[in-house]
Design an enzyme around this catalytic site. Sequence first.
Site, PDB file in Angstrom:
ATOM      1  N   ILE A 173      10.146 -17.669  -6.290  1.00 11.70           N
ATOM      2  CA  ILE A 173      10.948 -18.062  -7.435  1.00 11.70           C
ATOM      3  C   ILE A 173      11.418 -19.488  -7.170  1.00 11.70           C
ATOM      4  O   ILE A 173      11.454 -19.933  -6.029  1.00 11.70           O
ATOM      5  CB  ILE A 173      12.138 -17.115  -7.695  1.00 11.70           C
ATOM      6  CG1 ILE A 173      13.032 -16.986  -6.460  1.00 11.70           C
ATOM      7  CG2 ILE A 173      11.637 -15.754  -8.148  1.00 11.70           C
ATOM      8  CD1 ILE A 173      14.233 -16.075  -6.657  1.00 11.70           C
ATOM      9  N   ASP A 174      11.756 -20.207  -8.229  1.00  6.53           N
ATOM     10  CA  ASP A 174      12.017 -21.628  -8.010  1.00  6.53           C
ATOM     11  C   ASP A 174      13.412 -21.902  -7.474  1.00  6.53           C
ATOM     12  O   ASP A 174      14.236 -21.007  -7.321  1.00  6.53           O
ATOM     13  CB  ASP A 174      11.711 -22.442  -9.275  1.00  6.53           C
ATOM     14  CG  ASP A 174      12.734 -22.256 -10.363  1.00  6.53           C
ATOM     15  OD1 ASP A 174      12.369 -21.785 -11.438  1.00  6.53           O
ATOM     16  OD2 ASP A 174      13.916 -22.587 -10.150  1.00  6.53           O
ATOM     17  N   LYS A 175      13.650 -23.155  -7.208  1.00  9.52           N
ATOM     18  CA  LYS A 175      14.858 -23.609  -6.538  1.00  9.52           C
ATOM     19  C   LYS A 175      16.139 -23.086  -7.183  1.00  9.52           C
ATOM     20  O   LYS A 175      17.042 -22.622  -6.491  1.00  9.52           O
ATOM     21  CB  LYS A 175      14.862 -25.140  -6.515  1.00  9.52           C
ATOM     22  CG  LYS A 175      16.132 -25.772  -5.979  1.00  9.52           C
ATOM     23  CD  LYS A 175      16.050 -27.278  -6.070  1.00  9.52           C
ATOM     24  CE  LYS A 175      17.341 -27.937  -5.611  1.00  9.52           C
ATOM     25  NZ  LYS A 175      17.290 -29.410  -5.733  1.00  9.52           N
TER      26      LYS A 175
END
Length: 345
Positions: A153-155
Amino acid sequence: MIPGEHEDEDPGEAELFEHYSFQAASGQEPLRIDKYLMNLIRNATRNKIQQAARDGNIRVNEQVVKQNYRVKSGDVVRVLFEHPPYEHLIKPEAIPLTIVYEDDSLLVIDKPAGMVVHPGHGNYSGTLVNALAYHLGDMPMNSDSRPGLVHRIDKDTTGLLVIAKTHQAMAHLARQFFEKTTEREYIALVWGNVEEDKGSVEGAIGRNPKNRLQMQVFPDGEQGKEAKTNYEVLERFRYVTLVSCRLETGRTHQIRVHMKYLGHPLFNDARYGGERILKGTTFTKYKQFVDNAFALLPRQALHAHTLGFTHPVSGEWMAFRADLPPDMTSCIEKWRHYTRHVTDE
């Protein structure tokens, strides 16, 4: 090994790209671009550079060039690598992790906002992979040569991730993601009053040709990969809606892109336009209220809430839940209070 799918990973820090830019010096003798770049980029192999050229990811003066192009004086060269050339140089770092579950085969973590999953352009340390290297030592590589990662999952998305500790676990879990037998629910706050109480979004997702840091829906499927998101309304707050999203596929930025396609970008999602007031009144007090809500939640409103999969050794079904983080709960409560007590029409 069959790769896991990657829901909501940020292409700026994950599959796309490691950026380098150079301007050839005055008096530069013509030199093949692969040799030119090998002289300038530490740890980049010739094969990696040539692959970037084959993929159309080397540009000179903003024009795509082939690997036999000869760099000359004044040329501006830009190269985009699909994976960092230093991926074998990951440094262990003593970064605290919120571990939800761990055994000999895997661990499940609750990732905080602001933590990049693995090293990439502009994020050479402080990532989840750096933390895992310290916590676990040796980890199996996935099909993208990234240690331990089954999915990402992204930042600025929070919530649950499963990490493989053995090659057996990596292969087994990756196959589950590929065959869509895992269960994943995300909680999102989106702009607008979502019309249907529940529904599905289907539309192939691919990279936006005009902005390669964004993804977009290609409804006729002429580009991208098939993607499906099932959603259900949890609560309505006049101008925003709290929704549950369950994934049948796991494409880059899937929820963010699908909800924008429906006309409901995620609240404060700067990459997809959600950082502006998209619904509501023009009253100054309302604008101040939304700005305060943005301040409480300075990122896209997305949380990986539940995760379910079959244990790769025992065969037992494993189910995990991570509570909404404080920034999301504070923002939601602010909207809840607004809906109950404020009249601005």
